[in-house]
Design a protein around this motif. Structure first.
Motif, PDB file in Angstrom:
ATOM      1  N   GLU A  27       0.820  -1.211   0.000  1.00 38.02           N
ATOM      2  CA  GLU A  27       0.000   0.000   0.000  1.00 38.02           C
ATOM      3  C   GLU A  27       0.851   1.257   0.000  1.00 38.02           C
ATOM      4  O   GLU A  27       0.379   2.329  -0.343  1.00 38.02           O
ATOM      5  N   LYS A  28       2.117   1.121   0.374  1.00 35.23           N
ATOM      6  CA  LYS A  28       3.008   2.280   0.451  1.00 35.23           C
ATOM      7  C   LYS A  28       3.470   2.748  -0.922  1.00 35.23           C
ATOM      8  O   LYS A  28       3.883   3.889  -1.069  1.00 35.23           O
ATOM      9  N   SER A  29       3.406   1.879  -1.920  1.00 39.30           N
ATOM     10  CA  SER A  29       4.001   2.196  -3.224  1.00 39.30           C
ATOM     11  C   SER A  29       3.379   3.431  -3.869  1.00 39.30           C
ATOM     12  O   SER A  29       4.095   4.265  -4.414  1.00 39.30           O
ATOM     13  N   SER A  30       2.073   3.571  -3.794  1.00 38.02           N
ATOM     14  CA  SER A  30       1.438   4.728  -4.436  1.00 38.02           C
ATOM     15  C   SER A  30       1.830   6.027  -3.741  1.00 38.02           C
ATOM     16  O   SER A  30       2.070   7.041  -4.398  1.00 38.02           O
ATOM     17  N   GLY A  31       1.927   6.012  -2.433  1.00 38.29           N
ATOM     18  CA  GLY A  31       2.343   7.206  -1.694  1.00 38.29           C
ATOM     19  C   GLY A  31       3.780   7.589  -1.988  1.00 38.29           C
ATOM     20  O   GLY A  31       4.099   8.761  -2.199  1.00 38.29           O
ATOM     21  N   ILE A  32       4.659   6.599  -2.029  1.00 41.41           N
ATOM     22  CA  ILE A  32       6.068   6.855  -2.327  1.00 41.41           C
ATOM     23  C   ILE A  32       6.220   7.390  -3.736  1.00 41.41           C
ATOM     24  O   ILE A  32       6.960   8.349  -3.976  1.00 41.41           O
ATOM     25  N   LEU A  33       5.503   6.789  -4.684  1.00 42.20           N
ATOM     26  CA  LEU A  33       5.560   7.250  -6.069  1.00 42.20           C
ATOM     27  C   LEU A  33       5.055   8.688  -6.198  1.00 42.20           C
ATOM     28  O   LEU A  33       5.656   9.509  -6.897  1.00 42.20           O
ATOM     29  N   LEU A  34       3.993   9.021  -5.484  1.00 38.44           N
ATOM     30  CA  LEU A  34       3.451  10.375  -5.504  1.00 38.44           C
ATOM     31  C   LEU A  34       4.448  11.381  -4.922  1.00 38.44           C
ATOM     32  O   LEU A  34       4.647  12.461  -5.482  1.00 38.44           O
ATOM     33  N   ILE A  35       5.100  11.032  -3.842  1.00 36.40           N
ATOM     34  CA  ILE A  35       6.096  11.923  -3.239  1.00 36.40           C
ATOM     35  C   ILE A  35       7.269  12.126  -4.181  1.00 36.40           C
ATOM     36  O   ILE A  35       7.744  13.257  -4.358  1.00 36.40           O
ATOM     37  N   VAL A  39       8.438  15.730  -5.771  1.00 33.43           N
ATOM     38  CA  VAL A  39       9.777  16.279  -5.566  1.00 33.43           C
ATOM     39  C   VAL A  39      10.453  16.562  -6.907  1.00 33.43           C
ATOM     40  O   VAL A  39      11.044  17.633  -7.100  1.00 33.43           O
ATOM     41  N   VAL A  40      10.333  15.631  -7.854  1.00 32.91           N
ATOM     42  CA  VAL A  40      10.926  15.839  -9.187  1.00 32.91           C
ATOM     43  C   VAL A  40      10.293  17.050  -9.863  1.00 32.91           C
ATOM     44  O   VAL A  40      10.985  17.883 -10.451  1.00 32.91           O
ATOM     45  N   SER A  41       8.978  17.174  -9.758  1.00 30.78           N
ATOM     46  CA  SER A  41       8.278  18.311 -10.357  1.00 30.78           C
ATOM     47  C   SER A  41       8.739  19.628  -9.751  1.00 30.78           C
ATOM     48  O   SER A  41       8.966  20.608 -10.467  1.00 30.78           O
ATOM     49  N   LEU A  42       8.892  19.681  -8.434  1.00 32.99           N
ATOM     50  CA  LEU A  42       9.367  20.904  -7.774  1.00 32.99           C
ATOM     51  C   LEU A  42      10.791  21.247  -8.192  1.00 32.99           C
ATOM     52  O   LEU A  42      11.117  22.419  -8.418  1.00 32.99           O
ATOM     53  N   ILE A  43      11.638  20.238  -8.304  1.00 34.84           N
ATOM     54  CA  ILE A  43      13.027  20.482  -8.709  1.00 34.84           C
ATOM     55  C   ILE A  43      13.080  21.014 -10.132  1.00 34.84           C
ATOM     56  O   ILE A  43      13.782  21.990 -10.414  1.00 34.84           O
TER      57      ILE A  43
END
Length: 93
Positions: A27-35, A39-43
């Protein structure tokens, strides 16, 4: 112990695919992928490519911006999945 190259690659491939499957079944995979995507988008937005990146999202295709198309597609997909899950819960009762 010396294994042939094909055997070593088979072991690595099966271990990677098992790890990959375990990650995406959690269940953690979607949250990690979203984060990570956030982060990539902000950078990228705050880099020298920021203007081009924002310009891409505001490019119009078929009368709507790409940003609008993506938002609507994701909203539709989420609604579809919610209804499917709701129907499955009702069906299993």
């Amino acid at each position: 112990m010396h294994l042939p190259k094909e055997k070593k690659m088979g072991i690595v491939k099966s271990e990677l695919s098992k790890t990959f499957k375990n990650f995406f079944h959690s269940e953690k995979s979607s949250g990690i992928l979203l984060i990570i995507c956030t982060v990539v988008s902000l950078i990228v937005t705050n880099s020298i490519f920021g203007a081009n990146y924002l310009g891409f999202w505001h490019t119009y295709v078929g009368g709507l911006s790409i940003e609008h198309w993506v938002n609507d597609a994701l909203m539709g997909l989420c609604t579809f999945i919610q209804r499917r899950l709701h129907n499955l819960r009702l069906y299993s009762l």
